[in-house]
Design an enzyme around this catalytic site. Sequence first.
Site, PDB file in Angstrom:
ATOM      1  N   ASP A   8       0.851  -1.192   0.000  1.00 27.23           N
ATOM      2  CA  ASP A   8       0.000   0.000   0.000  1.00 27.23           C
ATOM      3  C   ASP A   8       0.882   1.236   0.000  1.00 27.23           C
ATOM      4  OD1 ASP A   8      -1.993  -1.830   0.151  1.00 27.23           O
ATOM      5  OD2 ASP A   8      -2.816  -1.149   2.066  1.00 27.23           O
ATOM      6  N   ASP A 130     -15.235  -3.231  -2.024  1.00 26.58           N
ATOM      7  CA  ASP A 130     -14.948  -3.052  -0.603  1.00 26.58           C
ATOM      8  C   ASP A 130     -16.268  -2.863   0.119  1.00 26.58           C
ATOM      9  OD1 ASP A 130     -12.290  -3.001  -1.464  1.00 26.58           O
ATOM     10  OD2 ASP A 130     -12.357  -0.828  -1.738  1.00 26.58           O
TER      11      ASP A 130
END
Length: 243
Positions: A8, A130
Amino acid sequence: MIVIPAIDLKDGQCVRLRQGEMSDATVFSDDPLATAGHWVEQGARRLHLVDLNGAFAGNPVNHEAVTAIAKQFPDLPVQIGGGIRDLHTIEKYLDAGVTWTIIGTAAVKNPQLVKEACREFEGHIIVGLDAKDGLVATEGWAEVSELQATELAKQFADCGVSAIVYTDIARDGMMQGVNIPATLEMARAVQIPIIASGGVSSIEDIEQLLKAGEIAGAITGRAIYEDKLNLREAQQLCDQWNK
């Protein structure tokens, strides 16, 4: 099933967030290329990259780091998500050597883009869904819609999507284990390979996903950075299971 390490990217650094909160970031490295090399040495067969700044900005921000990784490891499949909202961005990433681009927020707000992208770049499009309590979240998880994740997934059933990355926000970065029931529900809702994400924190989680079946991959982040899960051992377990 394959185990996929996550990198990330925030402000050029490798970080992990808790429940998607940009203000709650742990920095693990300021060298994304070296981090990618570490996971390659540990036996990674694919890398999952996320441009966190891009997810909030709505356009690529850490693209230089992504491009550097793709060029350094040309034989390693790389998937990238965060800030991918148009065909031009997808094309730039694919030209840079990325294997798959992940469409997240845009898949919710502009499902037609997914269909166009699948036609234009066949075999290179992943949808990122998500969810919080089963409802789709967007804008780097800052907004939660009224749309059920499984219902949205069905809209892409015949588009040619390569996979769906399904993330349970409540579990992400919390080291609480993967949400098996929700992930299985997604896998059974569509005939698209499902990659589990969020909460994959131990070898027991990998075992549970393998026992559940129907899951193509598992993304893990904080657990491998904090040595709670050994990437090589996790992949070996998957290989043994698949024999």
